[in-house]
Scaffold this motif. Structure first.
Motif, PDB file in Angstrom:
ATOM      1  N   ILE A 135      -2.785-138.392 -13.696  1.00 48.92           N
ATOM      2  CA  ILE A 135      -1.373-138.568 -13.388  1.00 48.92           C
ATOM      3  C   ILE A 135      -1.134-138.727 -11.895  1.00 48.92           C
ATOM      4  O   ILE A 135      -0.078-139.168 -11.485  1.00 48.92           O
ATOM      5  CB  ILE A 135      -0.540-137.398 -13.927  1.00 48.92           C
ATOM      6  CG1 ILE A 135      -1.099-136.095 -13.420  1.00 48.92           C
ATOM      7  CG2 ILE A 135      -0.479-137.441 -15.427  1.00 48.92           C
ATOM      8  CD1 ILE A 135      -0.052-135.087 -13.215  1.00 48.92           C
ATOM      9  N   SER A 136      -2.140-138.427 -11.095  1.00 46.62           N
ATOM     10  CA  SER A 136      -1.999-138.626  -9.653  1.00 46.62           C
ATOM     11  C   SER A 136      -2.245-140.074  -9.244  1.00 46.62           C
ATOM     12  O   SER A 136      -1.980-140.456  -8.117  1.00 46.62           O
ATOM     13  CB  SER A 136      -2.943-137.699  -8.894  1.00 46.62           C
ATOM     14  OG  SER A 136      -4.286-137.995  -9.216  1.00 46.62           O
ATOM     15  N   ASN A 137      -2.754-140.897 -10.180  1.00 49.35           N
ATOM     16  CA  ASN A 137      -2.986-142.315  -9.883  1.00 49.35           C
ATOM     17  C   ASN A 137      -2.608-143.143 -11.105  1.00 49.35           C
ATOM     18  O   ASN A 137      -3.446-143.428 -11.952  1.00 49.35           O
ATOM     19  CB  ASN A 137      -4.446-142.547  -9.495  1.00 49.35           C
ATOM     20  CG  ASN A 137      -4.699-143.985  -9.096  1.00 49.35           C
ATOM     21  OD1 ASN A 137      -3.771-144.760  -8.890  1.00 49.35           O
ATOM     22  ND2 ASN A 137      -5.959-144.347  -8.987  1.00 49.35           N
ATOM     23  N   LEU A 138      -1.351-143.537 -11.168  1.00 50.86           N
ATOM     24  CA  LEU A 138      -0.843-144.277 -12.326  1.00 50.86           C
ATOM     25  C   LEU A 138      -0.536-145.741 -12.008  1.00 50.86           C
ATOM     26  O   LEU A 138       0.086-146.424 -12.808  1.00 50.86           O
ATOM     27  CB  LEU A 138       0.432-143.586 -12.848  1.00 50.86           C
ATOM     28  CG  LEU A 138       0.231-142.176 -13.379  1.00 50.86           C
ATOM     29  CD1 LEU A 138       1.568-141.503 -13.610  1.00 50.86           C
ATOM     30  CD2 LEU A 138      -0.584-142.204 -14.655  1.00 50.86           C
ATOM     31  N   SER A 139      -1.018-146.213 -10.876  1.00 55.97           N
ATOM     32  CA  SER A 139      -0.654-147.563 -10.439  1.00 55.97           C
ATOM     33  C   SER A 139      -1.136-148.661 -11.388  1.00 55.97           C
ATOM     34  O   SER A 139      -0.503-149.701 -11.501  1.00 55.97           O
ATOM     35  CB  SER A 139      -1.187-147.825  -9.029  1.00 55.97           C
ATOM     36  OG  SER A 139      -2.593-147.675  -9.011  1.00 55.97           O
ATOM     37  N   ALA A 140      -2.237-148.447 -12.094  1.00 59.77           N
ATOM     38  CA  ALA A 140      -2.779-149.479 -12.979  1.00 59.77           C
ATOM     39  C   ALA A 140      -2.288-149.353 -14.422  1.00 59.77           C
ATOM     40  O   ALA A 140      -2.687-150.129 -15.279  1.00 59.77           O
ATOM     41  CB  ALA A 140      -4.305-149.427 -12.954  1.00 59.77           C
ATOM     42  N   VAL A 141      -1.417-148.401 -14.691  1.00 59.54           N
ATOM     43  CA  VAL A 141      -0.943-148.179 -16.056  1.00 59.54           C
ATOM     44  C   VAL A 141       0.136-149.211 -16.390  1.00 59.54           C
ATOM     45  O   VAL A 141       1.077-149.391 -15.624  1.00 59.54           O
ATOM     46  CB  VAL A 141      -0.386-146.740 -16.207  1.00 59.54           C
ATOM     47  CG1 VAL A 141       0.194-146.527 -17.583  1.00 59.54           C
ATOM     48  CG2 VAL A 141      -1.484-145.732 -15.914  1.00 59.54           C
ATOM     49  N   PRO A 142      -0.005-149.912 -17.518  1.00 59.14           N
ATOM     50  CA  PRO A 142       0.987-150.926 -17.871  1.00 59.14           C
ATOM     51  C   PRO A 142       2.326-150.296 -18.255  1.00 59.14           C
ATOM     52  O   PRO A 142       2.393-149.133 -18.660  1.00 59.14           O
ATOM     53  CB  PRO A 142       0.356-151.623 -19.081  1.00 59.14           C
ATOM     54  CG  PRO A 142      -0.556-150.608 -19.666  1.00 59.14           C
ATOM     55  CD  PRO A 142      -1.052-149.778 -18.524  1.00 59.14           C
ATOM     56  N   SER A 143       3.395-151.074 -18.110  1.00 58.29           N
ATOM     57  CA  SER A 143       4.700-150.582 -18.548  1.00 58.29           C
ATOM     58  C   SER A 143       4.728-150.531 -20.073  1.00 58.29           C
ATOM     59  O   SER A 143       3.921-151.165 -20.748  1.00 58.29           O
ATOM     60  CB  SER A 143       5.822-151.466 -18.013  1.00 58.29           C
ATOM     61  OG  SER A 143       5.708-152.767 -18.526  1.00 58.29           O
ATOM     62  N   ALA A 144       5.671-149.774 -20.613  1.00 60.75           N
ATOM     63  CA  ALA A 144       5.744-149.588 -22.057  1.00 60.75           C
ATOM     64  C   ALA A 144       7.208-149.473 -22.477  1.00 60.75           C
ATOM     65  O   ALA A 144       8.071-149.165 -21.655  1.00 60.75           O
ATOM     66  CB  ALA A 144       4.981-148.335 -22.470  1.00 60.75           C
TER      67      ALA A 144
END
Length: 107
Positions: free
Chosen positions: A63-72
């Motif tokens: 959760i400290s690095n969520l930059s690559a997580v796609p939107s949902a």
């Protein structure tokens, strides 16, 4: 889970479960609703392997690095936020990252 199924998740949604663990809840939702994608995010390799075996898309991350997580369409934090310092920042990320709804539960 019944409330999520009845009022939140829709057919063809992309659902992201942050801190998904073994993916049990997300997999149960996927069995009831036809989703475009069901994505589980967790930092545990063991949990993610179990989630993948349930047919979920998985992302190893923190959760400290969520930059690559796609939107949902739906972002869920189920029994997760109470473990997070500065959870308000994480909720703000989710609000900015979701197309429609953020769902969270705490014990």
């Amino acid at each position: 889970m019944d409330l999520i199924l009845k009022h939140v998740v829709r057919v063809d949604d992309i659902v992201l479960d942050v801190g998904c663990g073994d993916g049990k809840i997300l997999a149960a939702i996927k069995k009831k609703v036809i989703l475009k994608d069901a994505i589980g995010l967790d930092s545990s390799d063991v949990a993610l392997a179990q989630a993948k075996n349930k047919g979920l898309s998985i992302i190893k991350g923190s959760i400290s690095n969520l930059s690559a997580v796609p939107s949902a369409d739906v972002v869920m934090f189920l029994e997760t936020l109470e473990h997070i310092p500065n959870s308000e920042e994480l909720l703000q990320w989710a609000i900015n990252h979701t197309k429609r709804t953020v769902v969270f539960s705490v014990p």
